[in-house]
Design a protein around this motif. Sequence first.
Motif, PDB file in Angstrom:
ATOM      1  N   ALA A 118      35.053  37.535  39.050  1.00  0.00           N
ATOM      2  CA  ALA A 118      35.131  36.228  39.336  1.00  0.00           C
ATOM      3  C   ALA A 118      35.759  35.872  40.556  1.00  0.00           C
ATOM      4  O   ALA A 118      35.349  34.961  41.329  1.00  0.00           O
ATOM      5  CB  ALA A 118      35.994  35.656  38.172  1.00  0.00           C
ATOM      6  N   VAL A 119      37.023  36.439  40.840  1.00  0.00           N
ATOM      7  CA  VAL A 119      37.699  36.321  42.370  1.00  0.00           C
ATOM      8  C   VAL A 119      36.720  36.712  43.438  1.00  0.00           C
ATOM      9  O   VAL A 119      36.798  36.012  44.376  1.00  0.00           O
ATOM     10  CB  VAL A 119      38.900  37.253  42.121  1.00  0.00           C
ATOM     11  CG1 VAL A 119      39.370  37.115  43.541  1.00  0.00           C
ATOM     12  CG2 VAL A 119      40.024  36.914  41.143  1.00  0.00           C
ATOM     13  N   ALA A 120      35.990  37.773  43.345  1.00  0.00           N
ATOM     14  CA  ALA A 120      35.258  38.257  44.356  1.00  0.00           C
ATOM     15  C   ALA A 120      34.018  37.339  44.571  1.00  0.00           C
ATOM     16  O   ALA A 120      33.763  36.969  45.843  1.00  0.00           O
ATOM     17  CB  ALA A 120      34.634  39.780  44.237  1.00  0.00           C
ATOM     18  N   GLY A 121      33.617  36.776  43.418  1.00  0.00           N
ATOM     19  CA  GLY A 121      32.526  35.716  43.581  1.00  0.00           C
ATOM     20  C   GLY A 121      32.923  34.671  44.398  1.00  0.00           C
ATOM     21  O   GLY A 121      31.892  33.976  44.952  1.00  0.00           O
ATOM     22  N   ALA A 122      34.243  34.260  44.400  1.00  0.00           N
ATOM     23  CA  ALA A 122      34.672  32.922  44.714  1.00  0.00           C
ATOM     24  C   ALA A 122      35.297  33.383  46.321  1.00  0.00           C
ATOM     25  O   ALA A 122      36.067  32.319  46.735  1.00  0.00           O
ATOM     26  CB  ALA A 122      35.408  32.231  43.791  1.00  0.00           C
ATOM     27  N   GLY A 123      35.138  34.702  46.700  1.00  0.00           N
ATOM     28  CA  GLY A 123      35.797  34.750  48.250  1.00  0.00           C
ATOM     29  C   GLY A 123      37.124  35.420  48.180  1.00  0.00           C
ATOM     30  O   GLY A 123      37.691  35.427  49.185  1.00  0.00           O
ATOM     31  N   GLY A 124      37.698  36.030  46.937  1.00  0.00           N
ATOM     32  CA  GLY A 124      38.867  36.692  47.030  1.00  0.00           C
ATOM     33  C   GLY A 124      38.977  38.148  47.118  1.00  0.00           C
ATOM     34  O   GLY A 124      37.582  38.759  46.926  1.00  0.00           O
ATOM     35  N   THR A 125      40.158  38.722  47.252  1.00  0.00           N
ATOM     36  CA  THR A 125      40.217  40.279  47.321  1.00  0.00           C
ATOM     37  C   THR A 125      40.885  40.854  46.194  1.00  0.00           C
ATOM     38  O   THR A 125      41.284  41.976  46.289  1.00  0.00           O
ATOM     39  CB  THR A 125      40.739  40.227  48.803  1.00  0.00           C
ATOM     40  OG1 THR A 125      42.035  39.874  48.537  1.00  0.00           O
ATOM     41  CG2 THR A 125      40.093  39.752  49.907  1.00  0.00           C
ATOM     42  N   ALA A 126      41.175  40.216  45.025  1.00  0.00           N
ATOM     43  CA  ALA A 126      42.212  40.984  44.017  1.00  0.00           C
ATOM     44  C   ALA A 126      41.361  42.232  43.514  1.00  0.00           C
ATOM     45  O   ALA A 126      39.914  42.228  43.447  1.00  0.00           O
ATOM     46  CB  ALA A 126      42.197  39.968  42.708  1.00  0.00           C
ATOM     47  N   SER A 127      41.845  43.213  43.162  1.00  0.00           N
ATOM     48  CA  SER A 127      41.254  44.461  42.835  1.00  0.00           C
ATOM     49  C   SER A 127      41.865  44.889  41.404  1.00  0.00           C
ATOM     50  O   SER A 127      42.928  44.388  40.928  1.00  0.00           O
ATOM     51  CB  SER A 127      41.520  45.534  43.877  1.00  0.00           C
ATOM     52  OG  SER A 127      42.850  45.833  43.845  1.00  0.00           O
ATOM     53  N   LEU A 128      41.027  45.890  40.916  1.00  0.00           N
ATOM     54  CA  LEU A 128      41.488  46.582  39.682  1.00  0.00           C
ATOM     55  C   LEU A 128      42.937  47.451  39.734  1.00  0.00           C
ATOM     56  O   LEU A 128      43.778  47.259  38.892  1.00  0.00           O
ATOM     57  CB  LEU A 128      40.639  47.513  39.207  1.00  0.00           C
ATOM     58  CG  LEU A 128      38.936  47.114  38.652  1.00  0.00           C
ATOM     59  CD1 LEU A 128      38.116  48.198  38.242  1.00  0.00           C
ATOM     60  CD2 LEU A 128      39.297  46.256  37.427  1.00  0.00           C
ATOM     61  N   ALA A 129      43.082  47.919  40.931  1.00  0.00           N
ATOM     62  CA  ALA A 129      44.255  48.342  41.346  1.00  0.00           C
ATOM     63  C   ALA A 129      45.721  47.334  41.270  1.00  0.00           C
ATOM     64  O   ALA A 129      46.545  47.507  40.826  1.00  0.00           O
ATOM     65  CB  ALA A 129      44.381  48.989  42.573  1.00  0.00           C
ATOM     66  N   ASP A 130      45.280  45.976  41.847  1.00  0.00           N
ATOM     67  CA  ASP A 130      46.234  44.962  41.598  1.00  0.00           C
ATOM     68  C   ASP A 130      46.616  44.859  40.161  1.00  0.00           C
ATOM     69  O   ASP A 130      47.792  44.789  39.851  1.00  0.00           O
ATOM     70  CB  ASP A 130      45.972  43.680  42.416  1.00  0.00           C
ATOM     71  CG  ASP A 130      45.684  43.663  44.033  1.00  0.00           C
ATOM     72  OD1 ASP A 130      46.282  44.369  44.277  1.00  0.00           O
ATOM     73  OD2 ASP A 130      44.444  43.349  44.383  1.00  0.00           O
ATOM     74  N   LEU A 131      45.843  44.593  39.366  1.00  0.00           N
ATOM     75  CA  LEU A 131      45.884  44.376  37.842  1.00  0.00           C
ATOM     76  C   LEU A 131      46.662  45.586  37.479  1.00  0.00           C
ATOM     77  O   LEU A 131      47.659  45.432  36.550  1.00  0.00           O
ATOM     78  CB  LEU A 131      44.683  43.918  37.130  1.00  0.00           C
ATOM     79  CG  LEU A 131      44.139  42.775  37.511  1.00  0.00           C
ATOM     80  CD1 LEU A 131      42.446  42.645  37.167  1.00  0.00           C
ATOM     81  CD2 LEU A 131      44.820  41.623  36.862  1.00  0.00           C
ATOM     82  N   ALA A 132      46.232  46.831  37.738  1.00  0.00           N
ATOM     83  CA  ALA A 132      46.941  48.093  37.051  1.00  0.00           C
ATOM     84  C   ALA A 132      48.254  48.088  37.349  1.00  0.00           C
ATOM     85  O   ALA A 132      48.820  48.647  36.495  1.00  0.00           O
ATOM     86  CB  ALA A 132      46.143  49.152  37.316  1.00  0.00           C
ATOM     87  N   GLY A 133      48.487  47.737  38.584  1.00  0.00           N
ATOM     88  CA  GLY A 133      50.030  47.617  38.768  1.00  0.00           C
ATOM     89  C   GLY A 133      50.754  46.711  38.305  1.00  0.00           C
ATOM     90  O   GLY A 133      52.288  46.556  39.064  1.00  0.00           O
ATOM     91  N   SER A 134      50.223  45.674  37.649  1.00  0.00           N
ATOM     92  CA  SER A 134      51.070  44.538  37.186  1.00  0.00           C
ATOM     93  C   SER A 134      52.336  44.927  36.079  1.00  0.00           C
ATOM     94  O   SER A 134      52.261  45.908  35.679  1.00  0.00           O
ATOM     95  CB  SER A 134      50.238  43.736  36.346  1.00  0.00           C
ATOM     96  OG  SER A 134      49.194  43.062  37.212  1.00  0.00           O
TER      97      SER A 134
END
Length: 572
Positions: free
Chosen positions: A250-266
């Motif tokens: 969803a983020v990539a489709g709207a022009g963002g750069t959030a990644s699975l690594a960002d979430l895994a490191g939460s």
Amino acid sequence: MARTAALPLLVATASVLGAACSSHASDSGWACPPGPGASAAAEQQIQSKRGTMGTAATAMVATSHALSTQMGLGVLSRGGNAVDAYVAAVLTDDLVLPGVTSTAGLTGFLVYVAATKSVYYVQGPLKAPGVAASGSSAGAQVMIPGEVAALALASRSYGQLPWGDVVTPVAELAAQGFALDQLYAASIAVNAPLLSQSAYGQKTFFANGQPLAEGATLAQPDVAATLSALASGGAAAFYQGTWASQFVAAVAGAGGTASLADLAGSQALLEDPIIYQHNDATLFTSSGYSNGGARLLLALQTLDDASAVAVGPYDESPAALELLLHVHAAESSQESWLEDPTALANPVTANADIVSGAQAMWSMILAGTVPPATPAVGTHSSAVVVVDAAGNIVAGTHTIETTNWGLGLFAGGLPLSTSASLHPGIAPGSFAMDPLSSEIAFVGGQPSLAMSTYGTGLHPGDVQVLSNILDVGLDAEDAVLEPRAGYYSVTTQNGVDFVDLSTHMLDERVPGTVVCPVRVAGFGLLQSEPPPILQGFIDTGFPTVITLTPSAGPTHLQGMTPEWMNGVAAGY
């Protein structure tokens, strides 16, 4: 308007105030109504929009929605404790409130563990993606959510029931749906252009092309699936499973750069709260990446330095009201350490900063050198306060930290927090500071108050309600129902908040004899907002409060929910 003038009202005589009001009453820029107080119609309208007060002898849950309170009480009845009830109530809030909170948002809450007499501050702050996105697209504004990590940490550390037993009933509610109240239906109607932009919004919030109306059933099967996976797999399933992939897409489709690594490191954070002595009360409040508690203490200490009690109640004394507004404007002078989580995570440093900061603020007010105010905006939120039968307490706030439903991006049915614009210059991968504020007060070594406040006027609301209880001696209901001053007028256009720093919101019951002199002193005071979702709505903060008075027996606990909301404080 001049916002840095010294305090003429603190030294003026009553006759001078009267003359000033009279001489300016006809000016086109100053609407100074005569009379000793609000009209009977205004009083009746205000009272019809008040929150709900409840009493209990053993345990209580106070939230901004009846279903959230019911869910929390259900957890307590099944053997859960205050932490379990808090988790359930927060997740229910995310489901039944109109886009002002999100399970993909953030939270911060105080936990009092009665067995060890310990207080902790648990945080799930928002975090910037590890790679910065260019431009101002919706995807570039998305932050990595922290709420689930914080709820899971609290459940693991202090909860009583298995995580799945707490989350599953909320998933079932999402699947079966609930009847929309007036507030939710009106919010859908107002935000229809935003919600209709996505396929998810169209299928969820509309029927036959029209926004769902009051009384319609809102079922959210996508949210039910997300919560079911969360119930069975815990936080790991959320941050590393199906929902994480949906989020990144969803983020990539709207022009963002959030990644699975960002979430895994939460991760969630466990902080020592700020501890502060205020007269006879020992206050525990938010710390770390939340600066709302420090702002509360700064204001309380500055008002103490100014001997504010001597000038009277804010809704009766022009001098007291002007002083309060100057104090909150002066908070901006302390931004350097209020935005520093290392200072707020160290109780010794924080206490020293509060004392010296309050002295500096009072000196600025007297000298007329208060800097321009910089309030936090766009922080739509809710609050939950729980006391269980063992005496454990949880008080906290959770938020999407943007306008309703953000910029209309959803993942697994959850609205995403598109609040990066509120944190200019935040480094990639860094946590964002937030204005959350929660308090637990002890008097005589025993807990006497737990509260959390949200809304644009949360910081002034905090100060006034807490002082009404601890300093004036009002009970929870009367403390919340007293007329209050808030922060600035906020209007929303295309999902973006605009703040009018020349204005302060003020309860319409405050009489012209108080309003007029403060306007003459240079403060714009609004007693009605631009056309709101709720008729007559005024944002002077939304406090959720439970007071504890052991001597009261069957009414040992008294809870009060926010004005203008459909909340319930209930227990047994």
